[in-house]
Design an enzyme around this catalytic site. Sequence first.
Site, PDB file in Angstrom:
ATOM      1  N   THR A 140      -9.140   1.776   8.377  1.00  0.00           N
ATOM      2  CA  THR A 140      -9.970   2.654   9.455  1.00  0.00           C
ATOM      3  C   THR A 140     -10.929   1.587   9.982  1.00  0.00           C
ATOM      4  O   THR A 140     -10.880   1.611  11.364  1.00  0.00           O
ATOM      5  CB  THR A 140     -10.362   4.120   9.136  1.00  0.00           C
ATOM      6  N   GLU A 185      -1.451   6.115  -8.922  1.00  0.00           N
ATOM      7  CA  GLU A 185      -2.469   7.210  -8.301  1.00  0.00           C
ATOM      8  C   GLU A 185      -2.278   8.503  -8.879  1.00  0.00           C
ATOM      9  O   GLU A 185      -1.343   9.045  -9.143  1.00  0.00           O
ATOM     10  CB  GLU A 185      -2.170   7.245  -6.763  1.00  0.00           C
ATOM     11  N   ASP A 232       0.864  -1.059   0.226  1.00  0.00           N
ATOM     12  CA  ASP A 232      -0.130   0.025  -0.176  1.00  0.00           C
ATOM     13  C   ASP A 232       0.874   1.198   0.079  1.00  0.00           C
ATOM     14  O   ASP A 232       1.859   1.182   0.857  1.00  0.00           O
ATOM     15  CB  ASP A 232      -0.740  -0.046   1.259  1.00  0.00           C
TER      16      ASP A 232
HETATM   17  P1  13P Z   1      -9.187   4.123   5.333  1.00  0.00           P
HETATM   18  O1  13P Z   1      -8.468   5.254   6.433  1.00  0.00           O
HETATM   19  O2  13P Z   1     -10.718   5.075   4.908  1.00  0.00           O
HETATM   20  O3  13P Z   1      -9.743   2.942   5.818  1.00  0.00           O
HETATM   21  O4  13P Z   1      -8.387   4.161   3.930  1.00  0.00           O
HETATM   22  C1  13P Z   1      -7.202   3.146   3.839  1.00  0.00           C
HETATM   23  C2  13P Z   1      -6.637   3.242   2.757  1.00  0.00           C
HETATM   24  O5  13P Z   1      -6.829   3.811   1.659  1.00  0.00           O
HETATM   25  C3  13P Z   1      -5.383   2.538   2.617  1.00  0.00           C
HETATM   26  O6  13P Z   1      -4.687   2.815   1.491  1.00  0.00           O
HETATM   27  O1  G3H Z   2      -2.736   4.646   3.820  1.00  0.00           O
HETATM   28  C1  G3H Z   2      -3.402   4.427   4.882  1.00  0.00           C
HETATM   29  C2  G3H Z   2      -3.583   3.066   5.484  1.00  0.00           C
HETATM   30  O2  G3H Z   2      -4.477   3.293   6.505  1.00  0.00           O
HETATM   31  C3  G3H Z   2      -2.361   2.816   6.143  1.00  0.00           C
HETATM   32  O3  G3H Z   2      -2.194   3.385   7.405  1.00  0.00           O
HETATM   33  O4  G3H Z   2       0.254   3.883   7.311  1.00  0.00           O
HETATM   34  O5  G3H Z   2      -0.919   3.907   9.456  1.00  0.00           O
HETATM   35  O6  G3H Z   2      -0.183   1.771   8.560  1.00  0.00           O
HETATM   36  P1  G3H Z   2      -0.516   3.424   8.126  1.00  0.00           P
HETATM   37 ZN    ZN Z   3      -4.837   4.654   0.851  1.00  0.00          ZN
END
Ligand code: 13P
Ligand code: G3H
Ligand code: ZN
Length: 359
Positions: A278, A142, A83
Site C-alpha cells: 500500500t 500463514e 505473495d
Molecule cells: P499492505 O497493504 O499493508 O502494504 O500489506 C501488503 C501485504 O501484506 C502483501 O502481502
Molecule cells: O496481498 C496483498 C497485496 O497488497 C497484493 O495486493 O492482490 O491487489 O495485488 P493485490
Molecule cells: Zn499479505
Amino acid sequence: MARITLRQLLDHAAEYSYGVPAFNINNMEQGIAIMEAARDCEAPVIIQASRGARNYAHDIMLARMIDALCDIYPEIPVCMHQDHGNNEATCMTAIRHGFTSVMMDGSLEADAKSPASYDYNVEITERVARMAHWVGASVEGELGVLGSLETGESEAEDGHGAEGTLSQEQLLTDPDQAVDFVLRTKVDALAIACGTSHGANKFSRKPDGDILAMSVIEDIHQKLPNTHLVMHGSSSVPQELQDIINAFGGEMPQTFGVPVEEIVRGIKHGVRKINIDTDCRMAMTGQFRKIASENPTEFDPRKFLKPSMDAMRELCRDRFDAFGTSGNASKIRVVPMDEMADRYVEGLLDPVPSTARAA
Ligand code: 13P
Ligand code: G3H
Ligand code: ZN
C-alpha cells in the site's frame, strides 16, 4: 545475476538482526524503483508478486523483468517471492517461472475468502513445503487470519481476504499452535496475525497494544526463537502520502497504518520479512495526482511515471534504512537453489524445536 532464496536471506537477516521489506511489484516502474533504492542502500531485496500481479503483468513478463533486473543490478541479491499463493498450482507455477520462494497461504481456503480449518492449513502447507524444498525453493506459511481487531473484518485486495466477521481467536495467532504448525509443515517462514490488515484502512487511530498486538509476536518468538516471522499488512500509510493524495483531488478518509517503530520492535523479536504494498501504491499515486493537477496539459506518461518512481524509491530507501537491511547486500554469498535442495534433503534446514516444546 544473484537470485537468492527467502530461506538463505532470512537466515542471514536473523544472524545479523535485521529485517527485510518485501515490496509488491506489478510493473517495470515498481521494479526499477525497488532496485534503485536497493542499490542506493546496498540492501538485499524481496520482490513479491500476488496472483493479481501475475494476472496483470503476465508470468513471462514478470519472469523476464526479474531476469533483467538481476542483470542490471548484479550486486543486489534478489529474492522473488509468490505473495499469498492459494493452492499448490499457484506455488508450483511460480517456481517454474523462476520464483525462489512461495507463500502457501492456507489460512484461507483456495477461494482466498473462506477461513480454513487448522488441519487443512497444515496439510496443504506441508505438501507445498515438501515439493518446493525438493528444488530448493523456500516456503512461507500463514497461521491466523489477517484482519482488524477493531472491526473483525479483513480488507479484500483483488479478491484476496477473508469474508465475514472474524473472531479474536482467528485474528490472533496462537503461539502454541504456531509451534505445532512450524514443526509439522517445515515452513521456512511463518506469517502471523496480530491485528494488521491489507490496504490503507488498517486502524481508526494510532494503534496501541489493544488493536496492534505486538505482544503476540513476542510470545511466538519466545516459543519459536529460530523461526523467521513475517508481518503482512505492514504499510505505515504515512500521513504525508495521505495529505498529498487528498491535496490533489483524492478522497482518502483519515487512516492509520503500522508505525515504523512498531515494526522495528518486531524485528527485535524475530520478524524478518515485512510486507509492504500500500505505501508504494500511495507514493506513486500521490505523484500521479499532483502532476495531473499541476500540469493539466501534460500527456506524456513518463512525466507521471518518473516522479512516481522517485517517490517510491525514496519510500523503499527509508524502509531499508529503518529495518537495518541497508549495507548487507555485499555480505551475502548466494547459495544456488540446487545446493539449498541438498541441504533440505540432509535435514540441515529443518525447523529447530523450540525450548518451550522441548521442555
Ligand atoms: P499492505 O497493504 O499493508 O502494504 O500489506 C501488503 C501485504 O501484506 C502483501 O502481502
Ligand atoms: O496481498 C496483498 C497485496 O497488497 C497484493 O495486493 O492482490 O491487489 O495485488 P493485490
Ligand atoms: Zn499479505
